[in-house]
Design a protein around this motif. Structure first.
Motif, PDB file in Angstrom:
ATOM      1  N   GLY A   1      12.389   5.229  20.034  1.00 57.51           N
ATOM      2  CA  GLY A   1      11.221   6.075  19.854  1.00 57.51           C
ATOM      3  C   GLY A   1      11.506   7.559  19.901  1.00 57.51           C
ATOM      4  N   ALA A   2      12.631   7.966  20.489  1.00 52.82           N
ATOM      5  CA  ALA A   2      12.973   9.381  20.545  1.00 52.82           C
ATOM      6  C   ALA A   2      13.494   9.909  19.216  1.00 52.82           C
ATOM      7  N   GLU A   3      13.774   9.023  18.262  1.00 50.44           N
ATOM      8  CA  GLU A   3      14.299   9.435  16.964  1.00 50.44           C
ATOM      9  C   GLU A   3      13.155   9.435  15.946  1.00 50.44           C
ATOM     10  N   PRO A   4      12.771  10.609  15.438  1.00 52.38           N
ATOM     11  CA  PRO A   4      11.625  10.680  14.513  1.00 52.38           C
ATOM     12  C   PRO A   4      11.777   9.807  13.276  1.00 52.38           C
ATOM     13  N   ALA A   5      12.999   9.621  12.785  1.00 49.55           N
ATOM     14  CA  ALA A   5      13.200   8.807  11.586  1.00 49.55           C
ATOM     15  C   ALA A   5      12.828   7.349  11.818  1.00 49.55           C
ATOM     16  N   ALA A   6      12.826   6.917  13.077  1.00 48.23           N
ATOM     17  CA  ALA A   6      12.484   5.526  13.389  1.00 48.23           C
ATOM     18  C   ALA A   6      10.998   5.304  13.471  1.00 48.23           C
ATOM     19  N   TRP A   7      10.194   6.353  13.523  1.00 55.19           N
ATOM     20  CA  TRP A   7       8.754   6.188  13.724  1.00 55.19           C
ATOM     21  C   TRP A   7       8.110   5.425  12.575  1.00 55.19           C
ATOM     22  N   TYR A   8       8.590   5.655  11.342  1.00 57.32           N
ATOM     23  CA  TYR A   8       7.998   4.969  10.192  1.00 57.32           C
ATOM     24  C   TYR A   8       8.158   3.467  10.325  1.00 57.32           C
TER      25      TYR A   8
ATOM     26  N   LEU B   1       0.828  -1.201   0.000  1.00 60.26           N
ATOM     27  CA  LEU B   1       0.000   0.000   0.000  1.00 60.26           C
ATOM     28  C   LEU B   1       0.866   1.255   0.000  1.00 60.26           C
ATOM     29  N   PHE B   2       1.992   1.202   0.712  1.00 62.66           N
ATOM     30  CA  PHE B   2       2.913   2.343   0.710  1.00 62.66           C
ATOM     31  C   PHE B   2       3.435   2.616  -0.695  1.00 62.66           C
ATOM     32  N   TRP B   3       3.878   1.554  -1.398  1.00 61.44           N
ATOM     33  CA  TRP B   3       4.397   1.746  -2.751  1.00 61.44           C
ATOM     34  C   TRP B   3       3.285   2.134  -3.717  1.00 61.44           C
ATOM     35  N   LEU B   4       2.067   1.673  -3.465  1.00 59.86           N
ATOM     36  CA  LEU B   4       0.944   2.057  -4.306  1.00 59.86           C
ATOM     37  C   LEU B   4       0.661   3.551  -4.168  1.00 59.86           C
TER      38      LEU B   4
ATOM     39  N   ILE C   1      11.289   7.343   4.663  1.00 60.05           N
ATOM     40  CA  ILE C   1      11.449   5.908   4.877  1.00 60.05           C
ATOM     41  C   ILE C   1      12.674   5.401   4.152  1.00 60.05           C
ATOM     42  N   GLY C   2      12.862   5.869   2.947  1.00 59.90           N
ATOM     43  CA  GLY C   2      14.044   5.430   2.209  1.00 59.90           C
ATOM     44  C   GLY C   2      15.316   5.867   2.895  1.00 59.90           C
ATOM     45  N   ALA C   3      15.294   7.097   3.494  1.00 60.90           N
ATOM     46  CA  ALA C   3      16.488   7.586   4.158  1.00 60.90           C
ATOM     47  C   ALA C   3      16.778   6.797   5.420  1.00 60.90           C
ATOM     48  N   ALA C   4      15.744   6.188   6.025  1.00 59.87           N
ATOM     49  CA  ALA C   4      15.938   5.459   7.273  1.00 59.87           C
ATOM     50  C   ALA C   4      16.342   4.020   7.047  1.00 59.87           C
ATOM     51  N   GLY C   5      16.478   3.621   5.762  1.00 65.03           N
ATOM     52  CA  GLY C   5      16.729   2.225   5.458  1.00 65.03           C
ATOM     53  C   GLY C   5      17.916   1.608   6.168  1.00 65.03           C
ATOM     54  N   PRO C   6      19.118   2.254   6.099  1.00 69.65           N
ATOM     55  CA  PRO C   6      20.297   1.635   6.709  1.00 69.65           C
ATOM     56  C   PRO C   6      20.337   1.756   8.223  1.00 69.65           C
ATOM     57  N   ALA C   7      19.371   2.415   8.838  1.00 66.58           N
ATOM     58  CA  ALA C   7      19.418   2.696  10.261  1.00 66.58           C
ATOM     59  C   ALA C   7      19.293   1.412  11.080  1.00 66.58           C
TER      60      ALA C   7
ATOM     61  N   PRO D   1       5.028  -2.341  12.263  1.00 64.27           N
ATOM     62  CA  PRO D   1       4.581  -3.492  13.066  1.00 64.27           C
ATOM     63  C   PRO D   1       3.471  -3.135  14.046  1.00 64.27           C
ATOM     64  N   ALA D   2       3.461  -1.894  14.541  1.00 63.51           N
ATOM     65  CA  ALA D   2       2.380  -1.492  15.447  1.00 63.51           C
ATOM     66  C   ALA D   2       1.036  -1.512  14.724  1.00 63.51           C
ATOM     67  N   LEU D   3       1.010  -1.022  13.496  1.00 67.38           N
ATOM     68  CA  LEU D   3      -0.231  -1.034  12.717  1.00 67.38           C
ATOM     69  C   LEU D   3      -0.637  -2.456  12.352  1.00 67.38           C
ATOM     70  N   VAL D   4       0.357  -3.305  12.055  1.00 70.66           N
ATOM     71  CA  VAL D   4       0.065  -4.714  11.764  1.00 70.66           C
ATOM     72  C   VAL D   4      -0.595  -5.376  12.965  1.00 70.66           C
ATOM     73  N   LEU D   5      -0.052  -5.146  14.148  1.00 71.22           N
ATOM     74  CA  LEU D   5      -0.624  -5.744  15.360  1.00 71.22           C
ATOM     75  C   LEU D   5      -2.029  -5.222  15.615  1.00 71.22           C
TER      76      LEU D   5
END
Length: 221
Positions: free
Chosen positions: A166-173, A91-94, A106-112, A178-182
């Motif tokens: 959780g304190a890092e905004p780039a990690a929220w995505y 859905l994200f890619w759509l 999200i792409g920028a957070a990939g290697p994190a 998984p939170a939405l999946v649950l």
């Protein structure tokens, strides 16, 4: 409280809560629409907007067709339904294909580290399920996905991730996925009533491992 009462409470806690048959059919179509639409959006990302939209409409209409005329019918016979994780990623890619210039956070957070941790947890889950399928584990790991303890354990892992990053905004995505999946799993029990099927499917597991091998090859080069 005696041991019999404790055992009864434990068995009740383990009782599976399965989705209705109509819900499973709806989930299969919806998840395949999201995955196939996202796949087309990713493959056609360098094409013109008109070509991308034409391909997306063709695939989505094909999925929506009734009965054996739908591609989701045949994919469902071969692979059942995708996981909720695959559906949300699709859905994200759509959405990204329909919006030419979405934010690239999200792409920028990939290697994190948080993305790497989630990827490795998914790969480990896939190997555990494969070993269970081959009867190489002393317990039935897949069956645990029908019970509440597995859901509680995954929620604790996710909470640990939020406390760590959780304190890092780039990690929220990455943590929101998984939170939405649950949340969707608790509300719908899609696609099968088993938590592991909601978190991971064989195609997503294969893609994660291929991506890891490709990244390792790039580092060597």
């Amino acid at each position: 409280m005696d041991s019999t009462t404790l055992l009864t409470a434990w068995e009740a806690w383990q009782l599976p809560w399965l989705p209705e048959l109509s819900g499973q059919s709806l989930a299969r179509k919806g998840l395949w629409a999201a995955v196939l639409g996202g796949g087309v959006g990713w493959l056609a990302r360098d094409c013109s907007r008109r070509v991308c939209l034409a391909l997306l409409v063709t695939v989505l209409v094909w999925v929506a067709l009734p009965g054996a005329a739908s591609i989701s019918h045949w994919l469902g016979l071969a692979f059942k339904a995708p996981s909720l994780s695959s559906g949300l990623l699709g859905l994200f890619w759509l959405v990204k294909a329909l919006r030419p210039s979405p934010p690239d956070a999200i792409g920028a957070a990939g290697p994190a580290p948080w993305a790497t941790a989630l990827g490795w947890l998914a790969v480990l889950l896939g190997w555990l399920l494969l070993l269970d399928l081959l009867a190489l584990l002393p317990v039935g790991f897949y069956d645990w996905g029908f019970g509440t303890p597995a859901l509680a354990a995954v929620c604790l892992l996710l909470l640990a991730g939020w406390l760590r990053w959780g304190a890092e905004p780039a990690a929220w995505y990455w943590l929101a996925l998984p939170a939405l999946v649950l949340l969707l799993f608790v509300l719908t029990r899609w696609p099968s009533g088993n938590l592991w099927d909601a978190l991971l499917d064989p195609l997503l597991w294969l893609v994660l491992q291929l991506r890891w091998l490709w990244a390792r090859r790039g580092r060597r080069a």
